[in-house]
Design a protein around this motif. Structure first.
Motif, PDB file in Angstrom:
ATOM      1  N   GLU A  96      45.131  11.974  54.997  1.00 36.18           N
ATOM      2  CA  GLU A  96      45.292  11.597  53.596  1.00 36.18           C
ATOM      3  C   GLU A  96      44.622  12.609  52.676  1.00 36.18           C
ATOM      4  O   GLU A  96      45.182  13.012  51.656  1.00 36.18           O
ATOM      5  CB  GLU A  96      44.626  10.250  53.390  1.00 36.18           C
ATOM      6  CG  GLU A  96      45.539   9.226  52.823  1.00 36.18           C
ATOM      7  CD  GLU A  96      44.768   7.940  52.600  1.00 36.18           C
ATOM      8  OE1 GLU A  96      45.441   6.929  52.455  1.00 36.18           O
ATOM      9  OE2 GLU A  96      43.523   7.948  52.556  1.00 36.18           O
ATOM     10  N   ALA A  97      43.400  13.021  53.061  1.00 34.65           N
ATOM     11  CA  ALA A  97      42.656  13.987  52.243  1.00 34.65           C
ATOM     12  C   ALA A  97      43.395  15.319  52.203  1.00 34.65           C
ATOM     13  O   ALA A  97      43.504  15.948  51.146  1.00 34.65           O
ATOM     14  CB  ALA A  97      41.239  14.162  52.792  1.00 34.65           C
ATOM     15  N   LEU A  98      43.914  15.731  53.347  1.00 38.47           N
ATOM     16  CA  LEU A  98      44.623  17.018  53.396  1.00 38.47           C
ATOM     17  C   LEU A  98      45.832  16.989  52.471  1.00 38.47           C
ATOM     18  O   LEU A  98      46.116  17.957  51.768  1.00 38.47           O
ATOM     19  CB  LEU A  98      45.060  17.336  54.834  1.00 38.47           C
ATOM     20  CG  LEU A  98      43.905  17.657  55.801  1.00 38.47           C
ATOM     21  CD1 LEU A  98      44.422  17.784  57.234  1.00 38.47           C
ATOM     22  CD2 LEU A  98      43.174  18.927  55.384  1.00 38.47           C
ATOM     23  N   ALA A 125      46.229  14.923  49.815  1.00 33.00           N
ATOM     24  CA  ALA A 125      45.876  14.654  48.415  1.00 33.00           C
ATOM     25  C   ALA A 125      45.421  15.905  47.673  1.00 33.00           C
ATOM     26  O   ALA A 125      45.525  15.980  46.446  1.00 33.00           O
ATOM     27  CB  ALA A 125      44.781  13.588  48.346  1.00 33.00           C
ATOM     28  N   ALA A 126      44.903  16.893  48.405  1.00 35.11           N
ATOM     29  CA  ALA A 126      44.343  18.069  47.726  1.00 35.11           C
ATOM     30  C   ALA A 126      45.389  19.144  47.434  1.00 35.11           C
ATOM     31  O   ALA A 126      45.081  20.129  46.759  1.00 35.11           O
ATOM     32  CB  ALA A 126      43.212  18.654  48.552  1.00 35.11           C
ATOM     33  N   ARG A 171      48.111  19.323  45.494  1.00 32.67           N
ATOM     34  CA  ARG A 171      48.400  19.575  44.076  1.00 32.67           C
ATOM     35  C   ARG A 171      47.183  20.106  43.314  1.00 32.67           C
ATOM     36  O   ARG A 171      47.298  21.108  42.601  1.00 32.67           O
ATOM     37  CB  ARG A 171      48.970  18.320  43.407  1.00 32.67           C
ATOM     38  CG  ARG A 171      50.402  18.027  43.834  1.00 32.67           C
ATOM     39  CD  ARG A 171      50.918  16.734  43.234  1.00 32.67           C
ATOM     40  NE  ARG A 171      50.988  16.795  41.787  1.00 32.67           N
ATOM     41  CZ  ARG A 171      52.012  17.319  41.120  1.00 32.67           C
ATOM     42  NH1 ARG A 171      53.054  17.799  41.773  1.00 32.67           N
ATOM     43  NH2 ARG A 171      52.006  17.340  39.814  1.00 32.67           N
TER      44      ARG A 171
END
Ligand SMILES: Nc1ncnc2c1ncn2[C@@H]1O[C@H](COP(=O)(O)OP(=O)(O)OP(=O)(O)O)[C@@H](O)[C@H]1O
Ligand SMILES: [Mg+2]
Lengths: 286, 307
Positions: free
Chosen positions: A18-20, A22-23, A25
């Motif tokens: 998820e973190a990968l 989300a970053a 943009r």
């Protein structure tokens, strides 16, 4: 609430994936988000920006075109094809001084607000954007304001016939913006390095900006000054930007610096300021 | 379940000063984890390292399965951060603060707007939506900061001293909001130097002092391990407290002398008070209360949490 405000323990998706995702943009567009925020803040004094941006050139062009120029019976400056009108001579310098004034406005107090007074940069810093993107975003927003001022000037210059070349007048705003950045980016670096404001900006205004304005061949050719004062012009973004603007308007007289030399000075000043400024942003925010 | 945060020998130095001195801890998903410690303990420094805005000097740190040194933007994009010092944009409206902040996460404007509406309800600020932040009270600003930290629906919400400087009523409103998040299963990491806050909010906590972890456990566990069930507080006047403590020391296993009172640790405080009276000693005031984390801290460090 229909949308859960935060993730719950039962969620199956891997936090890492998820973190990968989300970053993606913010890594790409972070600087634009900063600029968007900054432009939104400028709306608070949008009236000043618009009235100043149009009113100042209007006053100068009217005052000089109708008033001062009428006093001068002899042309004081020449272009590639001989003497030129006083209005033609001052117009490019006035445009560059307008973008430099924007730089003075935006790269001083706004930077201190970010680091210190309202700690806005620290809020941005906790989001995915990087310190470099914060610096870039500030610059993008200021370029936006400079572009408005320079284009407004350009339009009025054409309407007042204050240029020898309409085509040249289309390019001059870009030069004025470059001039604004050559002055503004070193100033950004300096402002970012200030931990306690004790009147440094008043000093910049009085002892850097004002002399540059007066001794940069703004109202008369630099060569008119005694040789020992001319170096002020040589290190002044205002002089270099004005000279390029003049060449675009009516061509350069024999013996003038080549355009590329002026542009090189401007680019070097802007680039050095930019590189140093970004480093200071990173050092302070990390 | 794999932990959302894992720290091993995590260390941060500023020149000679060791702000965080080799701490180990883990935070599980859905857990509410606290760092309790006095001023300068290294709480904010730890939070900044977890929040990927300050590089660790040594040790290992994994947040959401990623290393903050290499994946700062990734980690930050999934955290919600409530900093110790408010940094709202005071010139924008309450609502615009949420929307502008959401944009930093690459959230499309309409989604930001929809979430802002919900979060304003959640923070009980809906009627203040169009007001400039300048005009909010301290408690409202804090609630807005929490709402702002939730705009990206974070995996972990990090709160650095969420209620410091607020009046008791504002603190309770804030705790109530945080409690709701906790009930929903949001992972919380909270720092505080208020024992009541730690007891209210944390499932598990570490007591930190001088950058080191002194103890770890649930509030109840810590009290059970490091203190007695009850505490008898006696005041004899500041000049006599120390002398009285010596006379009463044999009544209990442990006692502490503070500038303004003597603390006697016992499972039955009333019984000890009766024996104090039997000796013909008459304190100006006496109070029997349950042990708290304050007592745990005093036991561990010999100092009070709030100086
Ligand atoms: N940027 C910095 N440069 C130098 N020293 C720092 C810096 N940040 C923190 N320190 C020092 O590190 C130590 C720990 O500070 P930190 O802010 O983490 O404590 P804290 O537990 O959050 O305290 P408080 O309850 O006062 O917020 C302190 O001694 C502080 O002075
Ligand atoms: Mg702190």
């Amino acid at each position: 609430m229909s949308v859960d405000p935060a993730r719950t323990a039962t969620d199956e998706l891997s936090y890492r994936d998820e973190a990968l995702a989300a970053a993606v943009r913010p890594r790409r567009f972070g600087a634009w988000y900063v600029a968007e925020h900054r432009l939104r803040s400028m709306r608070a004094y949008g009236g000043t920006i618009v009235i100043g941006g149009i009113g100042q050139p209007l006053l100068y062009l009217l005052g000089i075109g109708l008033g001062l120029a009428a006093f001068l019976d002899q042309p004081i400056a020449s272009g590639a094809h001989g003497p030129v009108s006083y209005l033609w001579f001052v117009a490019p310098a006035l445009m560059a001084s307008a973008t430099i004034t924007v730089a003075l406005d935006e790269f001083t107090y706004a930077v201190l607000e970010g680091f210190k007074w309202r700690r806005l940069f620290w809020a941005m810093n906790a989001s995915p954007v990087s310190p470099q993107q914060i610096a870039t975003g500030m610059v993008i927003a200021v370029i936006g304001r400079m572009a408005f001022v320079a284009v407004a000037y350009g339009v009025l210059v054409v309407l007042f016939g204050a240029t020898g070349s309409v085509l040249g007048a289309l390019v001059t705003p870009f030069v004025a913006i470059l001039g604004g950045l050559a002055f503004g980016l070193p100033l950004l670096a300096y402002s970012a390095s200030i931990k306690n404001e004790t009147g440094q900006f008043a000093v910049v205004q009085r002892f850097i900006f004002t002399p540059l304005f007066l001794f940069s061949g703004t109202f008369y050719p630099l060569a008119t000054l005694p040789i020992w004062l001319q170096p002020i012009g040589w290190v002044s973004p205002l002089w270099h930007a004005a000279e390029v603007g003049r060449t675009l308007s009516y061509g350069s007289p024999p013996g003038a610096w080549p355009v590329w030399a002026h542009l090189l000075v401007l680019l070097v000043m802007a680039a050095v300021g930019w590189a140093v400024g970004r480093r200071i942003f990173v050092a302070r925010l990390r | 379940m794999t932990p959302v945060i894992q720290a091993r020998a995590l260390t941060k130095t500023y020149g000679e000063l060791v702000a965080v001195d080799g701490i180990d801890f883990e935070v599980a998903p859905g857990e509410s984890f606290g760092l309790l410690g006095p001023n300068g303990a290294g709480k904010s420094t730890s939070m900044r390292m977890i929040g990927a805005v300050s590089q660790r000097t040594s040790g290992e740190l994994t947040v959401l399965g990623l290393d903050p040194d290499t994946h700062g933007p990734e980690i930050r994009s999934r955290l919600g951060v409530v900093p110790q010092e408010d940094n709202l944009d005071t010139e924008l409206t309450v609502r615009d603060n949420l929307i502008v902040y959401g944009r930093y996460f690459g959230i499309p404007r309409p989604v930001c707007a929809a979430r802002a509406t919900e979060l304003l309800d959640f923070a009980e600020l809906a009627d203040k939506a169009k007001v400039k932040v300048d005009e909010l009270s301290g408690g409202m600003k804090r609630r807005l900061t929490i709402a702002r930290a939730l705009i990206n629906e974070p995996a972990v919400l990090m709160l650095d001293e969420p209620t410091t400087g607020l009046d008791p009523q504002a603190r309770h409103v804030l705790w109530d909001r945080l409690f709701r998040l906790k009930e929903r299963g949001t992972t919380l990491v909270v720092t505080t130097h208020y024992m009541d806050e730690a007891e209210q909010l944390c499932d598990r906590l570490v007591v930190v002092d001088h950058g080191r972890i002194m103890a770890e456990g649930s509030p109840a566990d810590l009290i059970r391990t490091y203190s007695t069930r009850e505490v008898l507080e006696l005041r004899f006047g500041s000049t006599r407290n120390a002398q009285m403590a010596v006379e009463l020391a044999d009544l209990v296993d442990r006692h502490e002398v503070l500038p303004d009172r003597v603390l006697l640790y016992a499972d039955d405080g009333e019984a000890v008070l009766a024996r104090v009276r039997d000796r013909g000693l008459d304190p100006t005031t006496s109070l029997v209360r349950r042990s708290s984390l304050e007592d745990v801290f005093l036991r561990l460090t010999g100092r009070s949490l709030i100086e």
